[in-house]
Write an enzyme that holds these catalytic residues in place. Structure first.
Site, PDB file in Angstrom:
ATOM      1  N   GLY A 123     -11.431  -6.474   1.936  1.00  0.00           N
ATOM      2  CA  GLY A 123     -11.987  -7.685   1.374  1.00  0.00           C
ATOM      3  C   GLY A 123     -12.601  -7.440   0.012  1.00  0.00           C
ATOM      4  O   GLY A 123     -13.532  -7.981  -0.162  1.00  0.00           O
ATOM      5  N   ALA A 124     -11.889  -6.284  -0.650  1.00  0.00           N
ATOM      6  CA  ALA A 124     -12.076  -6.323  -2.003  1.00  0.00           C
ATOM      7  C   ALA A 124     -13.659  -5.502  -2.396  1.00  0.00           C
ATOM      8  O   ALA A 124     -13.996  -5.651  -3.725  1.00  0.00           O
ATOM      9  CB  ALA A 124     -11.967  -7.483  -2.932  1.00  0.00           C
ATOM     10  N   SER A 210      -6.355  -2.575   2.849  1.00  0.00           N
ATOM     11  CA  SER A 210      -6.802  -2.916   1.602  1.00  0.00           C
ATOM     12  C   SER A 210      -8.307  -2.097   1.200  1.00  0.00           C
ATOM     13  O   SER A 210      -8.076  -1.042   1.054  1.00  0.00           O
ATOM     14  CB  SER A 210      -7.196  -4.461   1.389  1.00  0.00           C
ATOM     15  OG  SER A 210      -7.295  -5.023   0.241  1.00  0.00           O
ATOM     16  N   ALA A 211      -9.185  -2.920   0.840  1.00  0.00           N
ATOM     17  CA  ALA A 211     -10.291  -2.182   0.415  1.00  0.00           C
ATOM     18  C   ALA A 211     -10.885  -1.050   1.690  1.00  0.00           C
ATOM     19  O   ALA A 211     -11.408  -0.126   1.284  1.00  0.00           O
ATOM     20  CB  ALA A 211     -11.633  -2.789   0.008  1.00  0.00           C
ATOM     21  N   ASP A 338       2.732  -7.029  -1.224  1.00  0.00           N
ATOM     22  CA  ASP A 338       1.386  -6.910  -1.208  1.00  0.00           C
ATOM     23  C   ASP A 338       0.912  -7.512  -2.546  1.00  0.00           C
ATOM     24  O   ASP A 338      -0.368  -8.223  -2.512  1.00  0.00           O
ATOM     25  CB  ASP A 338       0.921  -5.375  -1.331  1.00  0.00           C
ATOM     26  CG  ASP A 338       0.466  -4.997   0.175  1.00  0.00           C
ATOM     27  OD1 ASP A 338      -0.233  -5.560   0.676  1.00  0.00           O
ATOM     28  OD2 ASP A 338       0.697  -3.778   0.252  1.00  0.00           O
ATOM     29  N   HIS A 453      -0.037  -9.636   1.458  1.00  0.00           N
ATOM     30  CA  HIS A 453      -1.166  -8.572   1.565  1.00  0.00           C
ATOM     31  C   HIS A 453      -1.920  -9.278   3.001  1.00  0.00           C
ATOM     32  O   HIS A 453      -2.121 -10.311   3.173  1.00  0.00           O
ATOM     33  CB  HIS A 453      -1.996  -8.807   0.423  1.00  0.00           C
ATOM     34  CG  HIS A 453      -3.235  -7.748   0.346  1.00  0.00           C
ATOM     35  ND1 HIS A 453      -2.686  -6.417   0.361  1.00  0.00           N
ATOM     36  CD2 HIS A 453      -4.552  -7.776   0.256  1.00  0.00           C
ATOM     37  CE1 HIS A 453      -3.871  -5.726   0.305  1.00  0.00           C
ATOM     38  NE2 HIS A 453      -4.962  -6.531   0.187  1.00  0.00           N
TER      39      HIS A 453
END
Length: 560
Positions: A123-124, A210-211, A338, A453
């Protein structure tokens, strides 16, 4: 009538024989979850909202939970950590958020010494939760199917995000990385307590996307993780990803301070003002506004709240810390597209059938991604990515090139660099590389779009089984393949070896031999390939890195 009696007898017999943990003793007190039936003789004990730390102080490391009296009924998810909503118009969640969820598979006898898989959400570094994205009532990260089909314990973890998780002044006054410390506290709690749930404390695998995948990478390379877990899986992100490290945290902090009325020139006074500010206001001040950049720059520049080199949890450049990861078996890879979502923000025309994407659009994208090198990088990178175009490239070729650039720069190249560094330093630990390229299931995208992604997660967490009407048999095949590879790896350090059959042997990635597994629903011997996009990996890690105007932000040359 006879058939009904037989069914009733089977259900009663199953209810009598099915294993169930019941009340479990943890270091904080007694907890009781609920038993969910998966099949005739299989259940999963689910414990939701188990605290692993106390309510954290603002920009403080997590503290041990004081414990509780009586039996904690762990049957409901707890609040996510305070964060902006997906549309970023308001906030939701709470500061009281350091909880985890445990999924324990059971057969006819009580499970013992099971491998444990600990999931860190993506979630960045800005949003997300251990129970995020409900699909027909169940979270995307609901661990029941993965636990049951892979015969592993699955644990999903909350950690602080956004302003409260990653604000930093770049020095000891506000060192940052509070979300990483939360993850570390959760993994430590699991190691201390998971035996009571039937898990093997010496067989922990951390995995994330991701994150969350970059977080897994940071946990691996931190000196604080020695002996804490055994294996790690990064899906679409590593610590070397350019979006995964903030190199100028004070600038970001001053910007957020101005938004909440704390724009003091004296940094100590600014920090004091920030600490007295409303947490909701602080959280909103850390939001990103994609509309400000749509088609005018690169979305990566908006991802500003992220881990930092703090001299403590992350004591040095990530590329210099892989000796700390030598003990961990490592599996890492990316989705084939992605970068598509990000390219769609940076070059909106790529998803519009009637819009033309030009060479100038591609050059503009490259200019945004490579600006730390100045103008020298643009013609260099453009020639590499346009070499296959010919004199009159078809529109879809140009559009796909924009996606390839963002995929390579943000995900593929840093992941390949991390795999190489891991195997360079490995002391007997194994390394595996993959490319997930299942066709997208997202409607409305052009025909050429493959795996976006986060599209891998639905298969890993078994959604084609838990919500069968939304999927076809080929999706269930892929889901079972991923569950088998991932859980075999968690059990043995080898994705081919464990209780689950796999469709294709997956060879390890070594210092001088770079195979990777192509993961989709149609797997055969040809699913093993070699030297993933090596032409582009070599460009970014060697040619691009050697261009003048270095800032240290480029990929490490030591990685190839």
């Amino acid at each position: 009538m006879k058939m009904m009696l037989v069914v009733l007898l089977a259900v009663c017999l199953n209810s009598a024989l099915a294993a169930k943990l019941g009340v479990v003793q943890t270091e904080g007190g007694l907890v009781e979850g609920e038993s969910i039936r998966m099949s005739l003789f299989r259940t999963v004990d689910v414990f939701k909202g188990v605290p692993f730390a106390d309510v954290p102080g603002k920009w403080e490391k997590p503290k041990p939970h004081p414990g509780w009296d009586g039996v904690l009924r762990a049957t409901k998810y707890r609040d996510r950590c305070l964060q902006v909503t997906l549309l970023q118009t308001k906030t939701h969640g709470s500061e009281n958020c350091l909880y985890l969820n445990i999924f324990v598979p059971q057969g006819l006898s009580l499970s013992t010494n099971l491998p444990v898989m600990v999931y860190l959400f993506g979630g960045a570094f800005l949003l997300g939760a251990s129970n995020d994205v409900a699909i027909l009532g169940d979270s995307l990260y609901d661990g029941k199917e993965l636990a049951d089909r892979g015969d592993v314990i699955v644990v999903t973890v909350n950690y602080r995000v956004g302003t409260l998780g990653f604000l930093s002044t770049g020095d000891d006054r506000l060192p940052g990385n509070y979300g990483l410390w939360d993850q570390h506290a959760a993994i430590s709690w699991i190691r201390r307590n998971i035996a009571a749930f039937g898990g093997h404390p010496d067989n922990l695998t951390i995995f994330g996307q991701s994150a969350g995948a970059a977080s897994v990478s940071y946990q691996m390379i931190s000196p604080y993780s020695k002996g804490l877990f055994r294996r790690a899986i990064s899906q679409c992100g590593v610590a070397l990803s350019p979006w995964a490290l903030q190199r100028n945290p004070l600038k970001v902090t001053k910007k957020i301070a101005r938004k909440v009325g704390c724009s003091n020139t004296n940094v100590d006074e600014m920090i004091a003002c920030l600490k007295g500010s409303n947490p909701v206001d602080l959280t909103l001040a850390g939001k990103i506004d994609v509309l400000l950049i749509l088609g005018k720059g690169v979305v990566m520049d908006l991802l500003q709240l992220a881990p930092v080199i703090d001299g403590d949890f992350i004591p040095n450049e990530p590329s210099e810390l892989f000796h700390n990861a030598a003990q961990f078996d490592y599996l890492a890879g990316i989705n084939s597209m992605d970068g598509h979502f990000f390219a769609g923000v940076d070059v909106p025309s790529i998803n519009l059938g009637n819009a033309n994407t030009t060479a100038d659009h591609v050059k503009g994208l490259l200019a945004g991604l490579t600006k730390e090198k100045g103008d020298a990088a643009i013609p260099s990178a453009f020639s590499v990515y346009s070499t296959h175009w010919g004199s009159f490239p078809p529109p879809d070729v140009v559009k796909k090139t924009a996606t390839d650039i963002e995929t390579d720069f943000l995900f593929l190249v840093p992941t390949q660099a991390a795999l190489q560094l891991h195997t360079n330093y490995s002391s007997g630990a194994r390394t595996y590389s993959y490319l997930f390229n299942m066709k997208t299931r997202i409607p409305g995208f052009p025909w050429w779009v493959e795996a976006n992604h986060a599209e891998d997660l639905q298969y890993l967490f078994g959604k084609p089984f838990s919500t069968p009407l939304g999927y076809a048999p080929r999706h269930r095949d892929l889901s079972q393949y991923m569950i088998s590879y991932w859980t075999n790896f968690a059990k043995t350090g080898d994705p081919n070896s464990g209780n689950s059959r796999v469709p294709v042997p997956w060879p390890p990635f070594t210092r001088n031999h770079h195979p990777y597994l192509i993961i989709n629903n149609n797997m055969s011997k040809s699913s093993v390939s070699y030297d993933l996009r090596s032409y582009y990996v070599n460009y970014w890690t060697q040619t691009y890195s050697s261009l003048q105007k270095k800032t240290g932000k480029e990929f490490s040359q030591r990685s190839v």
